[in-house]
Every structure is written in structure tokens, then in C-alpha cells.
Scaffold this motif. Structure first.
Motif, PDB file in Angstrom:
ATOM      1  N   HIS A 156       0.793  -1.229   0.000  1.00 50.39           N
ATOM      2  CA  HIS A 156       0.000   0.000   0.000  1.00 50.39           C
ATOM      3  C   HIS A 156       0.827   1.282   0.000  1.00 50.39           C
ATOM      4  O   HIS A 156       0.315   2.327  -0.347  1.00 50.39           O
ATOM      5  N   LEU A 198      -3.153  -4.919   4.216  1.00 54.59           N
ATOM      6  CA  LEU A 198      -4.030  -4.233   5.168  1.00 54.59           C
ATOM      7  C   LEU A 198      -3.371  -4.102   6.536  1.00 54.59           C
ATOM      8  O   LEU A 198      -3.961  -4.372   7.578  1.00 54.59           O
ATOM      9  N   THR A 249      -6.647 -10.477   2.352  1.00 50.99           N
ATOM     10  CA  THR A 249      -7.262  -9.728   3.442  1.00 50.99           C
ATOM     11  C   THR A 249      -6.349  -9.651   4.652  1.00 50.99           C
ATOM     12  O   THR A 249      -6.711  -9.035   5.650  1.00 50.99           O
ATOM     13  N   PRO A 484     -15.254  -6.048  -8.808  1.00 45.76           N
ATOM     14  CA  PRO A 484     -15.311  -4.923  -7.881  1.00 45.76           C
ATOM     15  C   PRO A 484     -13.935  -4.448  -7.453  1.00 45.76           C
ATOM     16  O   PRO A 484     -13.714  -3.260  -7.250  1.00 45.76           O
ATOM     17  N   LEU A 488     -12.597  -0.673  -7.694  1.00 42.96           N
ATOM     18  CA  LEU A 488     -12.069   0.018  -6.536  1.00 42.96           C
ATOM     19  C   LEU A 488     -10.738   0.658  -6.842  1.00 42.96           C
ATOM     20  O   LEU A 488     -10.493   1.813  -6.534  1.00 42.96           O
ATOM     21  N   ASN A 491     -11.021   3.637  -8.814  1.00 44.50           N
ATOM     22  CA  ASN A 491     -11.614   4.733  -8.070  1.00 44.50           C
ATOM     23  C   ASN A 491     -10.601   5.429  -7.182  1.00 44.50           C
ATOM     24  O   ASN A 491     -10.519   6.636  -7.118  1.00 44.50           O
ATOM     25  N   THR A 492      -9.839   4.634  -6.473  1.00 45.52           N
ATOM     26  CA  THR A 492      -8.964   5.234  -5.487  1.00 45.52           C
ATOM     27  C   THR A 492      -7.780   5.931  -6.131  1.00 45.52           C
ATOM     28  O   THR A 492      -7.214   6.839  -5.550  1.00 45.52           O
ATOM     29  N   ASN A 498     -15.764  11.009  -9.409  1.00 44.31           N
ATOM     30  CA  ASN A 498     -16.528   9.914  -8.839  1.00 44.31           C
ATOM     31  C   ASN A 498     -16.580   9.954  -7.313  1.00 44.31           C
ATOM     32  O   ASN A 498     -16.301   8.985  -6.634  1.00 44.31           O
ATOM     33  N   LYS A 499     -16.886  11.105  -6.783  1.00 42.93           N
ATOM     34  CA  LYS A 499     -17.020  11.207  -5.320  1.00 42.93           C
ATOM     35  C   LYS A 499     -18.282  10.487  -4.874  1.00 42.93           C
ATOM     36  O   LYS A 499     -19.331  10.620  -5.492  1.00 42.93           O
ATOM     37  N   LEU A 500     -18.137   9.787  -3.805  1.00 45.49           N
ATOM     38  CA  LEU A 500     -19.291   9.075  -3.293  1.00 45.49           C
ATOM     39  C   LEU A 500     -20.145   9.993  -2.435  1.00 45.49           C
ATOM     40  O   LEU A 500     -21.358   9.913  -2.403  1.00 45.49           O
TER      41      LEU A 500
END
Lengths: 506, 640
Positions: A156, A198, A249, A484, A488, A491-492, A498-500
Motif C-alpha cells: 500500500h 491491510l 485480506t 469490484p 475500486l 476509483n482510489t 466519482n465522489k461518493l
């Protein structure tokens, strides 16, 4: 099917810098310089790193020979070399022990040797020593000779860990913060590294005798974290560990050893393991978890690999024709698996889909047999067995590390990069060869997990350097872009659109 | 109560049938283990053919069939005890006194007695099967002086029977100490058969090792005290003692290789029978439960997730999501409160604050919970919290008895003298004492119907208000204080200092390190699943939630997680909280509960990371407090 013959000729004289406009540019081109990124590219030479020249047990020969009592020697032999050592010691000191004991231990020893040689003839890799085994099954080309032992990007952040010849691990970050050095008593012959997904701090290290989980506090300024920051996970009979894989995960860690027929599924926080045993194959050498977390590839030292599904942990067997599976990589959506076998110069593809219930056979997607390119200073031969495969996180570039021939002087190891396309059919297209400075051969490579402008390949070279080769391109459409995960990712990486939520003034 | 009904429904309809299936499989496995035992017991290296033919004829003999019937009975009783005693929340004794109390509890005594009897039965079967000198209790022998034939005591038979009783007791004892009946969940899900196959080598190894240990201990015990049962049996049954044979309670009698071999393999057979039953029970009972199902399916099943994010018709309310998130948040905030209460109770130097201070804490925590508006909380969080652990998705109500037993020694009651049992004996009637909390417990039990995780109010229900009376007063040590109490009623301080000097008392009542931490997180498996399920759902909602139902609860969820993280962080700063337990090698007892707090911390951080990496910059638009935003920013920058 793509072959090396259609590739643009490699530029041998200079280092490849980056890809732009569908062209790999090298340092030869005027006006182009390394504009790439502010990522650190350290260099390590063998001279500055002192490896362990000999294992601990043989250091005894340095000292003067001193006759201990038989009991002491037997206890020492038991501690150092187990049952074999004990029997050997008793057999060798025949004049001190009763005759029946010496004869009995000699018989048992012979029987054991015969049994283990029989076992070894079934699974030849069992006759290797532990270091040889690590070198054989490591993803690092020429592991035992290299100053760099392993490399891992953090999934990350701009942070990577490098394992070195002297069994230390260094962690580099993009800014000029201190670089922590990790050392531990158990950290020997590091074969693989992986950061926990994560999580900001946890790094799993596959060592010769155990599995280490380092917790390196990212906010700490310390350059030598104490060995108290490391968890030691070990299981009897499960060493040397040659491959580790975190679940995407971050909840599970799987480790594999070529001598253990079961792979361990660790709950790291609880330090407990569930062994998953399948006897066929004689061990597990390489693990790769699909990015969506639904499947796990486990290669064995024999001509067999398994694909586990990770809900109920059942597996399907894939016998191969020739050699064992050397390396593999998953497409970002987890639907496609590329494999390379030992002794074969091709790349196989397996396509998984939930509807059809899995593939029936692997198809050959690339031919990597030797091809000779004419050059200004003699011909250059390229091609050979695949040492490792790496697919960039967007699924657009595939890097293949090809073994060279160390005897021939014009047949070096190279990295061939393919463009990948998924529609209408899965296809590999030539992109080019990534070359190093003169005389340097690639040893290991890995794609940066979240490079903004395309893909970034990090290469470890034989001269101990780590360099980064960016590939600038605009995404032409993601491989399996309807998943998905992919949505994602796109999006990031692009926060302005594309603001939620509506922005809130707080 | 509704939840109680639901809970018992779960036990009646699901758990019992699973237990029955596991017992059936254990019974089916019996002939196999018996055959292996027969082969091993008759083993002779030099006459292999005779060995095989002997064994086959023995396996079809009527005595073996009868032994099998007896063994079936033993397995049935073992299975019944498994069903009766199993627990998802281990009882963790916080002091040696509590451990002693657990071991001497009447329930446990019955358990030990039954296991002793079963051990003797199995050993009787084993000795009959082995045959030869072991087969009967009485043997004909010739009196040395008169030469007439009389019935003598066969000491070998007696030795094996007593060994069975000893192993039965040690099994029962270790069951308490190692929490044998604690059922934990594997980190991965597997089908039953592969799981059984994977666990089988471990079980065989464990039973062999345990049998060797027990054989050693029993031989030592018999060497010193063997004459007591021997003379007793021989006088009761009027059996002579054959003086021509070497007595077994001597060094030469015990150093008999064949005897020790038979003892060990019979012991291994005995333990294997029990362990296999326990293993099968665990495997059957831990598959597919509600919260676990949520954690797994939220990760794997798109269609199930869509169902959660859907609106109900008519009305358009996201009932599914509200129920799920409400339930999960409820669980998590309950854990937070428990941690906060514990931290408040334990001052930084590890001592308990004065009573007034802790009552202040109580009111403070209750008011804070009113502000957070989660649910009605107990008036006395200190005791009621361990009683109402919703963690057990299913929980046999009898498990409550154990808890009540250990209740006086709950982690929160820190010093030996604040233990309510002692206080009661000293004669101090404390209106705030946790007993009143127990009596008030019906207040706590109000709760809405559950979507899953049948709550464990039944536990607090199962311990009726009169439960203090059922608590056995710890025998040896507590008699003394009660005597002193009458004598020194007004000099409590003197009693304290007097008791504090007694080494034995301090030894018994001193808290075991780590135990309070372990007890606090004893039921955290449920919290871990709730965290996983919730975080997967929230992360999936980023792309799959069409109606935005998750958005409305996102601030709640985030602040709940961050508050819990702060509480957990502070808990790990307490002494002993972050020390790792020693790993036990090869025992049937499951020690997963000892590391649950680490697992919970890891799962919590992963859950927050899962949400922050998915939402990224969008989190800035979520309405949460500034401190929480700062903490989340740390996660966004991967600095945790």
C-alpha cells in the motif's frame, strides 16, 4: 502465441530507463534521463556484506580436539545432528561401548540410510542440503551467489524490504527517513519476504529454520528494531521455508517447505497453525495467492501442482508432463493463472471462471525458446527457462525473467516484458527487453503494487543494485475490469472524480 | 424469555443432532481402534503367523464382542458429558483458589467419579482382551505350607484397573486445567473428513504421550501407596495374596517390561477412545454458525451481500443492514465498555482503586453509555459483564454454573480481600457488592430479538438470583477467615494484614498473571467475526450498495471501531497484557483462548484498514469527530 522472435532487438550497451509511447527507451537516447521517481535505489556489493562462511556446527573443527566422555559426546551429537548423529557417534566409538550396542547402532544406521536413500530416490530434492534446497526453489535467480536474497514491496505504501547476504533485512521508504535494519538470531538464509496486506507494519520472513513476523512501527525512528519486535513461528519438520503467502485480506499466512508434505495455514496473531496435508509431490515449494483471495496455487518439487480454493480448502491436482512448476502469477482479477515449468521454455495459461467450474487443460501462450539477435558487438542469444513471472497490478504488463546460459558469454539472463490483452481472447504481445548496465544480469523483479501512471518494475541486478523501470501508459481497459476489486482500484487512484459523498465543511 | 427460547431451540434442534452424529461416528470407529489395540497387545516379533491367527480368532470371540458393547457404553457416556460440559467461553480461574474451587466443585466431582469408573471399565476390557495373566481378578494358587488350592488376588489385573481409575481422574482433572471442553474455531473452514484426517495424527500422538506420562505417574504412585488398595481388596473379597509371586509395589515388580508395555498401550487405547470422541464432537459442533457464516459469506458471496444492502418492501427500510450492523456494533461496544471498566478498575500500578472510586466509575460508565445510546447496560458492569457474554453463539446453559463458581474471582476483583466471598464471610455487607448485581441481573436481560448469535442471557438466567447460595465456600482457606471474622469483626484491617502475611493464603489468592486479560477476551471469537463481517460488508458497499444504506451508519461504525481500538491499545499497556503465553506442546486442551486478545487486536486493525483503504479520501467527507478523524488519518497513511 507470442515468441521472442517478434521482439524488438535488445539494446545491450545501456540500461533500460523507462517505457513511453510503446517504446522502451534506454540511457543511450539523448535528452532522456532518469526522471522516473524519487524511489530509493540502493546498491549492495558482496564485499561489504559478510555472509556466514560456514554453518555453526562445523566451527568445532577450529578448536583443539578434546576428548569428552562418551556421554557428553553422545549428548552433543544428539543435540547437533539428532538420531543420525547419535548413532554415528556410538558406531564410531566402538571401543568404548559394549559390542552389541556398537553393532546394533551400526545396523540401525545402515537401515536408516537405506530407507532415506530409497525415499530420496522417490523425491530427489530431499537429498539436497537445506541451503541448496533454498537456492533451488527460490524465486531469486542464483540465490546462493547473490548479494540480495529477497525483495518485497509494501502493498500500500512506497516502502520496500530487501534481504541481504549477511542475513539482515533493510527497509527503505520513499522519503529520506531512516532505514531500519532487522536482525534476528533465527534469521538465516532468507528465501522470501512478504508484507502483510491491510497492515502498516507486519513483514513475514521465510527463514531456514522458522518463520519470522517483524512488526516494524512505521512511526518509529529507530534504525535497529529489537528482536522483541519479531514473532517466531515454527513447526517441527517444517523447514527450510521457501515460500510464504499472505491472504489478500491479511488474515491468514500460508507457508511451505519442500521437505514437508503439508503446508501450514497460520493464524499469526494467535500463533496457531492448521496443517493442510497432501502426500503426493513430496513437499511444497512455491505458493501464490490469487489477488481476489479465492484461490491458492501450491507447487510441489515433483511434476505436480495444486490449486486450492480457499473457502472450504479443497484442492484440484494438476499433474504436469515434464518438470515441476517453477513460478506462477495470477491476473489481477484472479481469473487467469500463468505458469512456467522447469525444463520447458513456454508459458502456460489456466483460465478459471466460476461459471464453467474451472479449466480442463492449460494452454500455451508464449514460446520462449532461444532466439539470436544480431548486434553491433556480436550476436546476442536470448531465451531459456523461466525463473520467475510477474504481472503488474493493472494487468497490462507481464515481466518474465529468463535464465541465461552461464557458460556461453553471449547468452545472459534477461527480462522480457509482454503486453497483455484479455479481449477478445487472452493474448501476449511483445513489448521489449529490460536491460541493465553492461555486465549486470537481472536476478529478481517485482512490480510496484500501486504505481499511478502505469506500471513500475523493480529489478534486482547481479551487481547488487536495485533499479526501477517505469512503464508509462494509459490503461486501455482492464483485464476483467468488471470485478469490484478493479473498480475500486480505479476509483482510489483517481480521487477527483466519482465522489461518493458530497464534500462537507467541518 | 424470547432469547432463551431461541437459544434452547438452537441447542435442541442443531447441537444435539450434531452431537448425536459425532457419537455415532465414535461408536463406528470403536471396532477399528479395538482391532489395532488387539494387534498391538498380542504382538510377538518371532511368531508372526501365530500372532495374526491369534488376533483374528480373538477379534471374533464372544468376550471381545462383549467388551465392544461395554466400550460403546463408555463412548456414549463420554459423548453425553461432552455435550453437557462443552463451552465456547472458557472459564479462566484468576487465582489458584479459583482453580481449586473449580476442581472441587460437586459437578466436577461427579465428572471425575464417572471418568474413574469409565477408566476402570475400559481397563477391564483391555485386560480381558490382553488375556493371559491379566484376565481375572482372582487366580487359583497353591498355599505354600498346606498345599491346597485357594483363590488368590491377581495383582496384575488390579494394577490395570487402578491404572484405569487413575487415568480417568487425571483426564478429568486435566480437562479442567487445560479447558478440555473449550471448543475453538479453526482459522479456516474445512470439510469434516479432511479435518478429521488432518487432526488424527495429532490425536494419536497426544494420547500416546499422555498415556506414557500417566503410566509413569501411576507407577510411582503405586510404588508408594499400592499396598493400600491391595490389602483392602484382598480383605474385602477374601482373596489370598500369593506370596510366591513378586509383589508389584516393589522396584523389581514394577520393572517388568511387558507389564509397562501393556500398561502404556492400554492407556493409549483409553485416551484415544476419549480424545476421538472429543475431536469428533468438536468437528461436528463447530461447522457453519451464524456469525462465522456472516464473516465468511460477507467475503465470498456477492448475492448474499446484495441481499443485505437491499431495501425491504414495502416501506423501503434497510432492515437487513440495520439488524446486522446494530448487532455487530452492539457486540463491539459491549467489549469496549468491558475494557474501559476493567481499565478503570485497575489503576496504573495494578492495584484496585477504593470502593468509592469504582462506584464512581460505574456511574460514569453508565452515563457515557447513555450518551452513546447503544443499549441498556448493567448497573454493575464489573460482574454482569462476564455473565452476559453474547459471544457464545450456542452455549449449553449448564456452562453458567462454572461461571458462577468463578464469579467471586472475576478478574476485576483484584486483591484477595475484595473477593466478595471473603467479604461476605468477614461480615461486611456491601450494598454495591456484585451479588446485588447478580440479583438485579433480570434488568440486564432485556433485549430485542436476535438475528443470529442467540444471546447468552440464558446464562445469567441459568444462574438464578439465588445463585450466591450455591457457591461452595472454598473449603480449607475460607474456614479460617470466617472464624477470624467472628473474632475480629471490627478489626478488618488487622485481618487483612494478618492474612497478607500468610504465605499459603497469598499463594492461593494471588492473581495469576495474564489471567485477567485472558478472561476479559475469553469470548472474543464472536467479536473477531463481527469485525470481519462488518468490515467486509462496509468495504463491499463502496461499489455494491445501490441505495446507500451503509452510508447512514458509516460514522457510527467508524467511531465504534476507533473507540474500541483506543480501549484495546490502552489495555495492552497494562502489565502482563502483552506478554505471550507459553505454548503447550501436544495436549488435547485447546489453548486458543490464551491468544484471543492478540487475534482481536489484529482483526480490529485489519478491519479498519479494510475500510480506510477502500474508501480512501472519501473518508474525509464522513461526519466523525476530529480525534477519530486524526486516528483514521494515521490509517490512511499506513502509520499504524
Amino acid at each position: 502465441m507470442c515468441s521472442l522472435g517478434v521482439f524488438p532487438a535488445p539494446v545491450t550497451a545501456a540500461q533500460t530507463l523507462f517505457e513511453r509511447n510503446n517504446e522502451l527507451l534506454s540511457a543511450l537516447h539523448p535528452g532522456e534521463h532518469s526522471q522516473a521517481c524519487d524511489l530509493p535505489s540502493p546498491q549492495f556489493t558482496r564485499d561489504t556484506l559478510k555472509g556466514h562462511s560456514r554453518p555453526e556446527s562445523s566451527s568445532r573443527s577450529v578448536f583443539l580436539d578434546q576428548r569428552d566422555t562418551l556421554w557428553m559426546r553422545s549428548a552433543g551429537a544428539w543435540r547437533d545432528a539428532g538420531l543420525y548423529g547419535l548413532l554415528d557417534e556410538i558406531t564410531n566409538s566402538a571401543e568404548e561401548v559394549p559390542r552389541f550396542l556398537a553393532v546394533g547402532s551400526a545396523c540401525v544406521l545402515a537401515l536408516l540410510r537405506w530407507a532415506s536413500s530409497f525415499h530420496g530416490s522417490l523425491f530427489p530434492h530431499l537429498t539436497l542440503s537445506s541451503d541448496e534446497m533454498v537456492a533451488e526453489f527460490s524465486q531469486m535467480l542464483d540465490w546462493s551467489d547473490s548479494a540480495l536474497r529477497s525483495f518485497a514491496w509494501h502493498p500500500h505504501t512506497d516502502k520496500f524490504a530487501v534481504a541481504l547476504l549477511d542475513d539482515s533485512i533493510k527497509i527503505y521508504k520513499s522519503n529520506s527517513s531512516p532505514t531500519p535494519t532487522l536482525k534476528h538470531r533465527c534469521q538465516r538464509s532468507v528465501c522470501a519476504l512478504q508484507w502483510k496486506p491491510l497492515c502498516g507494519s507486519a513483514l513475514a520472513v521465510a527463514c531456514q529454520s522458522c518463520l519470522l513476523i517483524w512488526h516494524v512501527d512505521p512511526a518509529s525512528l529507530s534504525t535497529r528494531p529489537s528482536s522483541g519486535c519479531a514473532q517466531v513461528l515454527s513447526h517441527p519438520g517444517h523447514s527450510p521455508i521457501t515460500s510464504i503467502a499472505w491472504s489478500p485480506t491479511g488474515s491468514l499466512l500460508v507457508s511451505a517447505s519442500p521437505v514437508d508434505t503439508s503446508m501450514m495455514v497460520w493464524d499469526v496473531a494467535a500463533e496457531s497453525a492448521v496443517p493442510l496435508q497432501r502426500v503426493g509431490g513430496g513437499g511444497v515449494t512455491y505458493l501464490s495467492w490469487s489477488p481476489d483471495g479465492s484461490r491458492l496455487l501450491a507447487a510441489t518439487p515433483s511434476a505436480l501442482f495444486r490449486v486450492w480454493e480457499t473457502r472450504m480448502w479443497t484442492c484440484e491436482r494438476w499433474p504436469c508432463l515434464k518438470g515441476s512448476c517453477q513460478s506462477a502469477c495470477w491476473s489481477p482479477d484472479g481469473g487467469c493463472l500463468l505458469l512456467s515449468m522447469q525444463g520447458e521454455r513456454v508459458i502456460y495459461a489456466l483460465t478459471f471462471s466460476d461459471l464453467t467450474g474451472g479449466p480442463k487443460a492449460a494452454s500455451v501462450v508464449a514460446d520462449l525458446s532461444e532466439t539470436t539477435f544480431p548486434g553491433p558487438d556480436g550476436d546476442l542469444t536470448v531465451g531459456g527457462e523461466v525463473c520467475s513471472l510477474s504481472w503488474d497490478p493493472r494487468g497490462e504488463r507481464l515481466a518474465v525473467l529468463l535464465k541465461g546460459d552461464s557458460q556461453a558469454d553471449n547468452h545472459p539472463s534477461v527480462i522480457a516484458v509482454f503486453k497483455t490483452r484479455s479481449s477478445p481472447v487472452f493474448e501476449l504481445l511483445p513489448c521489449g527487453f529490460v536491460m541493465g548496465e553492461a555486465g549486470a544480469e537481472p536476478r529478481f523483479m517485482q512490480f510496484h503494487p500501486h504505481f499511478q501512471h502505469g506500471a513500475l518494475l523493480t529489478v534486482c541486478w547481479s551487481d547488487g543494485r536495485i533499479s526501477h523501470v517505469p512503464f508509462y501508459f494509459s490503461s486501455a481497459g482492464l483485464l476483467g475490469g468488471d470485478s469490484p476489486q478493479q473498480a475500486l482500484a480505479s476509483n482510489t487512484t483517481n480521487p477527483s472524480s466519482n465522489k461518493l459523498y458530497t464534500e462537507q465543511i467541518s | 424469555m424470547f432469547s432463551l427460547k431461541q437459544n434452547s431451540w438452537f441447542i435442541r434442534k442443531v447441537v444435539i443432532w450434531r452431537a448425536v452424529a459425532s457419537i455415532a461416528w465414535s461408536v463406528l470407529l470403536l471396532p477399528v481402534t479395538t482391532a489395532v489395540f488387539v494387534l498391538l497387545s498380542r504382538f510377538s516379533l518371532f511368531h508372526p503367523i501365530q500372532w495374526i491367527s491369534d488376533c483374528t480368532s480373538l477379534l471374533t470371540a464372544s468376550s471381545t464382542i462383549f467388551s465392544l458393547v461395554v466400550l460403546c457404553g463408555v463412548v456414549l457416556i463420554t459423548g453425553f458429558f461432552n455435550l453437557e460440559f462443552y463451552t465456547l467461553v472458557p472459564s479462566i480461574p484468576c487465582s489458584r483458589m479459583a482453580l481449586l474451587g473449580t476442581v472441587l466443585h460437586p459437578r466436577q466431582c461427579v465428572h471425575s467419579l464417572v471418568y474413574c469408573t469409565m477408566g476402570m471399565l475400559v481397563m477391564w476390557c483391555a485386560s480381558v482382551t490382553i488375556g493371559g495373566r491379566y484376565s481375572t481378578l482372582g487366580t487359583p494358587c497353591r498355599q505354600s505350607e498346606s498345599g491346597e488350592v485357594v483363590t488368590c488376588l491377581n495383582e496384575y489385573h488390579l494394577f490395570l484397573l487402578l491404572a484405569g481409575a487413575f487415568m480417568g481422574y487425571s483426564h478429568s482433572f486435566l480437562g479442567v486445567v487445560q479447558n478440555m471442553y473449550y471448543v475453538s474455531f479453526q482459522p479456516i473452514q474445512q470439510y469434516k473428513y479432511p479435518r478429521f484426517k488432518g487432526c488424527l495424527p495429532m490425536v494419536v500422538k497426544c494420547s500416546v504421550i499422555q498415556a506414557l506420562y500417566s503410566a509413569r505417574n501411576f507407577a510411582a504412585l503405586y510404588f508408594f501407596f499400592g499396598y493400600v488398595p491391595k490389602t483392602w481388596i484382598s480383605s474385602t473379597l477374601n482373596l489370598q495374596i500369593d506370596s510366591s509371586l513378586q509383589p508389584l509395589d516393589s522396584l523389581t515388580g514394577l520393572l517388568d517390561f511387558s507389564l509397562l508395555y501393556h500398561l502404556s498401550i492400554s492407556g493409549a487405547f483409553l485416551y484415544l477412545t476419549w480424545y476421538l470422541t472429543v475431536l469428533l464432537f468438536r468437528i461436528y459442533v463447530t461447522e457453519f454458525l451464524a456469525l462465522q457464516d456472516l464473516a465468511l459469506l460477507s467475503q465470498h458471496s456477492l448475492s448474499r451481500r446484495l441481499e443485505v444492502f437491499n431495501l425491504s418492501q414495502p416501506g423501503g427500510h434497510p432492515h437487513n443492514w440495520n439488524a446486522i450492523s446494530g448487532e455487530c456494533l452492539c457486540l463491539l461496544s459491549e467489549l469496549t465498555q468491558r475494557l474501559v471498566a476493567h481499565q478503570d478498575a485497575v489503576a496504573s500500578n495494578g492495584r484496585v482503586k477504593s470502593q468509592s472510586a469504582s462506584s464512581d466509575t460505574r456511574s460514569a460508565s453508565s452515563s457515557s453509555s447513555v450518551v452513546s445510546g447503544t443499549e441498556d447496560i448493567a448497573e454493575t458492569p464489573r460482574l454482569s459483564v462476564p455473565l452476559r457474554t453474547p459471544g457464545s453463539v450456542f452455549k449449553s446453559s449448564v456452562g453458567g454454573a462454572n461461571r458462577v463458581l468463578t464469579a467471586p474471582f472475576t478478574p476485576d476483583v483484584d486483591s484477595p480481600f475484595s473477593s466478595p466471598a471473603i467479604r461476605r464471610l468477614v461480615g461486611q455487607q456491601d450494598p454495591h457488592s456484585p451479588w446485588s448485581g447478580t440479583v438485579q441481573s433480570p434488568h440486564i436481560m432485556r433485549r430485542g430479538p436476535k438475528l443470529w448469535s442467540a444471546s447468552t442471557e440464558s446464562q445469567s438466567n441459568g444462574s438464578p438470583p439465588g445463585s450466591p447460595a450455591t457457591v461452595p465456600s472454598p473449603p480449607a482457606a475460607s474456614q479460617k477467615p470466617s472464624f477470624l471474622a467472628q473474632w475480629l469483626q471490627n478489626r478488618r484491617e488487622q485481618v487483612k494484614s494478618f492474612l497478607a502475611k500468610r504465605v499459603l493464603i497469598m499463594y492461593l489468592f494471588n492473581k495469576l498473571p495474564e489471567a485477567s486479560s485472558q478472561a476479559l477476551f475469553a469470548d472474543s471469537q464472536a467479536h473477531i467475526w463481527a469485525l470481519q463481517g462488518l468490515s467486509h460488508l462496509v468495504a463491499a458497499s463502496f461499489s455494491e450498495d445501490q441505495f446507500g444504506v451503509v452510508q447512514t451508519t458509516l460514522p457510527n461504525i467508524l467511531s465504534c471501531l476507533v473507540v474500541l481500538l483506543e480501549a484495546v491499545d490502552r489495555h495492552f499497556k497494562l502489565p502482563h497484557a502483552s506478554s505471550k503465553p507459553v505454548r503447550t506442546l501436544c495436549s488435547m486442551g485447546d489453548s486458543t483462548y490464551k491468544t484471543l486478545r492478540f487475534a482481536l487486536r489484529a482483526a480490529l486493525k485489519t478491519a479498519i484498514y479494510k475500510i480506510t483503504t477502500t474508501f480512501g479520501e472519501h473518508l474525509n467527507a464522513v461526519n466523525i469527530s476530529t480525534e477519530h478523524r486524526k486516528r483514521l488519518q494515521q490509517f490512511l497513511e499506513f502509520k499504524e
